[in-house]
Write an enzyme that holds these catalytic residues in place. Structure first.
Site, PDB file in Angstrom:
ATOM      1  N   LYS A 159     -62.477  -6.166 -60.482  1.00 26.15           N
ATOM      2  CA  LYS A 159     -61.957  -6.528 -61.804  1.00 26.15           C
ATOM      3  C   LYS A 159     -63.098  -6.553 -62.823  1.00 26.15           C
ATOM      4  CE  LYS A 159     -58.088  -9.519 -60.414  1.00 26.15           C
ATOM      5  NZ  LYS A 159     -56.981  -8.731 -60.980  1.00 26.15           N
TER       6      LYS A 159
ATOM      7  N   ARG B  40     -49.594  -7.887 -52.637  1.00 27.25           N
ATOM      8  CA  ARG B  40     -48.426  -7.277 -51.981  1.00 27.25           C
ATOM      9  C   ARG B  40     -48.726  -6.932 -50.529  1.00 27.25           C
ATOM     10  NH1 ARG B  40     -48.078  -2.602 -56.399  1.00 27.25           N
ATOM     11  NH2 ARG B  40     -49.009  -4.278 -57.602  1.00 27.25           N
TER      12      ARG B  40
HETATM   13  N1  BES Z   1     -53.727 -11.364 -59.015  1.00 33.27           N
HETATM   14  C1  BES Z   1     -53.496 -10.177 -59.752  1.00 33.27           C
HETATM   15  C2  BES Z   1     -52.369 -10.318 -60.793  1.00 33.27           C
HETATM   16  C3  BES Z   1     -52.617 -11.279 -61.936  1.00 33.27           C
HETATM   17  C4  BES Z   1     -53.062 -10.826 -63.154  1.00 33.27           C
HETATM   18  C5  BES Z   1     -52.319 -12.621 -61.801  1.00 33.27           C
HETATM   19  C6  BES Z   1     -53.236 -11.719 -64.209  1.00 33.27           C
HETATM   20  C7  BES Z   1     -52.504 -13.501 -62.836  1.00 33.27           C
HETATM   21  C8  BES Z   1     -52.950 -13.061 -64.044  1.00 33.27           C
HETATM   22  C9  BES Z   1     -53.108  -9.037 -58.833  1.00 33.27           C
HETATM   23  O1  BES Z   1     -53.639  -9.081 -57.547  1.00 33.27           O
HETATM   24  C10 BES Z   1     -53.588  -7.784 -59.458  1.00 33.27           C
HETATM   25  O2  BES Z   1     -54.755  -7.652 -59.671  1.00 33.27           O
HETATM   26  N2  BES Z   1     -52.672  -6.885 -59.780  1.00 33.27           N
HETATM   27  C11 BES Z   1     -52.993  -5.664 -60.417  1.00 33.27           C
HETATM   28  C12 BES Z   1     -52.125  -4.576 -59.829  1.00 33.27           C
HETATM   29  C13 BES Z   1     -52.523  -3.184 -60.198  1.00 33.27           C
HETATM   30  C14 BES Z   1     -53.837  -2.832 -59.569  1.00 33.27           C
HETATM   31  C15 BES Z   1     -51.444  -2.253 -59.729  1.00 33.27           C
HETATM   32  C16 BES Z   1     -52.700  -5.809 -61.911  1.00 33.27           C
HETATM   33  O3  BES Z   1     -51.773  -6.523 -62.283  1.00 33.27           O
HETATM   34  O4  BES Z   1     -53.445  -5.236 -62.708  1.00 33.27           O
HETATM   35 ZN    ZN Z   2     -55.559  -8.218 -57.419  1.00 36.43          ZN
END
Ligand code: BES
Ligand code: ZN
Ligand code: ZN
Length: 454
Positions: free
Chosen positions: A232, A306
């Site tokens: 991230k 997921r």
């Molecule tokens: N934990 C995150 C989702 C999230 C984002 C929770 C903001 C709380 C606040 C999740 O694991 C994630 O990173 N999802 C990605 C998915 C993408 C790579 C398809 C996302 O939402 O960007």
């Molecule tokens: Zn994630």
């Protein structure tokens, strides 16, 4: 803080839609207005109409206002209603509004409000007892989510769960990383692989005698989500201690349900892991086999929740016989927050009736849920050229739905399943309504009310 029937130091009043005005102070009795008159020992809070959310917010605001002025007790008349949900909300708000997370501060918050004096001849003992159990557990959930990732590791979350099991007479099974690997939970196992703090699958069960229903609650417990090798950006990584919210929420629900003595059998499955980087991290291009035999092409290691949930859902369906419903809770996608905003959770599934029941329940507790409908065009977005399914969609749109649809591939009893994406409301970096900065404990109240109604 306790409730009594004595006289209080200050009198507080909830003003509904301008029913009372103080023009000299610019108070019109409208939604969100708060008037404190310390010399007259009066507090007024305005709401637009009487509903659960507004009552919780009003009583939470009374507590916050009085704390500022260092009053120790407050006298108030509860709303004149027979509606139990509204009364619970009214009492709960005081305790939710009193919450402060000061664990890591050298100077601790003071708690001068000692007594809430209830100005009424009615007996509220039963309602107050329930409101206290709910608020205590919501605040417990907030505390764990707010705690830093170095403290709440999967092993620590396990220890907390074990302690709760002991105190509340719950069955408790813990599975470590070796079990996950040896028994084919390779999606879950792989997510946690690079962390110095190995993953755990936690299974708690509350089994009251003569239970009317059997409900399974599954929670995403990412004690930290750095994104893994699909790292991230710095700004997005902050707050990812909150990626354990789903798991902590189901822990709070099962704990509260047992304390309330609900006559529903409840299973809580927590998938606890850390998504980290390292020489042995799982990689984009890896193909993982989940417990149900399906293979998953990893194209983004940040879509890790997921993967953990896929195996937790398989575990639940293999190990819990004849359940009536299976719900999962997860801070699953940023897309859900983009779509619905920070204050609303997305709910998905194939059983519209079940979803409507949740929507109806949420009105009684004042939490916001929105139904996101699947459609027949979405499944092909998850197609993989090398495996049965891909962990991210090929389209940049509709990420909450494609994530939910991914999960459904690991559920056999599709009609019994509902998915809750709580990425928005679980953790908000500002106060909102009766919620503090940070973790809210979102979902606990609504699911308890739902379980109670079964
Ligand atoms: N934990 C995150 C989702 C999230 C984002 C929770 C903001 C709380 C606040 C999740 O694991 C994630 O990173 N999802 C990605 C998915 C993408 C790579 C398809 C996302 O939402 O960007
Ligand atoms: Zn994630
Ligand atoms: Zn995540």
């Amino acid at each position: 803080m306790k409730f009594s029937k004595k006289k209080g130091e200050v009198k507080a009043e909830i003003v509904v839609n301008g029913a009372k005005k103080f023009e000299e102070y610019g108070f019109e009795g409208k939604e969100g207005e708060i008037l404190v008159l310390p010399e007259k020992k009066r507090v007024y809070v305005g709401i637009e109409e009487i509903n659960a959310e507004n009552l919780k917010t009003a009583t939470a605001n009374i507590i916050k206002a009085l704390k500022k002025y260092k009053f120790e007790s407050v006298e108030i008349t509860p709303p004149n209603t027979e509606n139990e949900d509204l009364l619970i909300a009214f009492f709960e708000g005081f305790l939710l509004g009193d919450y402060e997370f000061d664990k890591y501060k050298s100077t601790k918050a003071k708690h001068p409000i000692k007594e809430i004096c209830i100005n009424s001849k009615r007996n509220f003992d039963k309602i107050i007892k329930e409101a206290k159990i709910r608020a205590k557990n919501i605040n417990f959930v907030r505390d764990i989510i707010n705690s830093m990732p170095d403290e709440i590791t999967p092993a620590k979350l396990t220890a907390i769960a074990e302690e709760i099991a002991k105190e509340n007479n719950l069955e408790c099974k813990i599975y470590d990383e070796n079990y996950l690997y040896e028994n084919g939970y390779h999606a879950f196992y792989s997510v946690g692989k690079a962390s110095a703090n190995p993953p755990r699958l936690i299974h708690l069960a509350y089994k009251p005698k003569n239970a009317k229903r059997k409900i399974v609650l599954v929670g995403k417990g990412l004690c930290y989500d750095s994104g893994g090798l699909s790292l991230k950006p710095a700004d997005y990584m902050v707050t990812m201690k909150s990626d354990k919210s789903g798991a902590v929420t189901v822990l709070g629900i099962i704990k509260a349900a047992s304390e309330l003595g609900l006559d529903v059998e409840i299973h809580a499955i927590l998938g606890a892991a850390e998504n980290m980087i390292g020489g042995n991290a799982y990689k984009p291009d890896d193909v993982l086999k989940a417990k149900n035999g399906k293979t998953i092409e990893v194209r983004n290691t940040d879509a890790e929740g997921r993967l953990v949930l896929a195996d937790c859902l398989c575990y639940a369906e293999e190990n819990i016989k004849d359940f009536d419903k299976i719900f999962d809770f997860a801070t699953l996608t940023g897309a859900c927050v983009v779509g619905l905003g920070e204050y609303t959770a997305g709910i998905m599934g194939f059983n519209k009736e079940q979803i409507n029941e949740i929507l109806k329940t949420s009105e009684k507790t004042g939490e916001h849920f929105a139904y996101l409908p699947f459609n027949k065009y979405l499944p092909k977005l998850l197609k993989s050229n090398v495996a049965d399914i891909c962990n991210i969609a090929s389209s940049r749109y509709g990420g909450a739905l494609t994530a939910g649809l991914f999960l459904s591939e690991f559920v056999e009893n599709k009609e019994k399943w509902t998915h809750f994406d709580i990425a928005g409301p679980a953790y908000v970096e500002k106060e909102w309504g009766y919620n503090p900065f940070g973790a809210s404990g979102f979902g606990v109240d609504s699911i308890l009310t739902y379980l109670k109604s079964l």
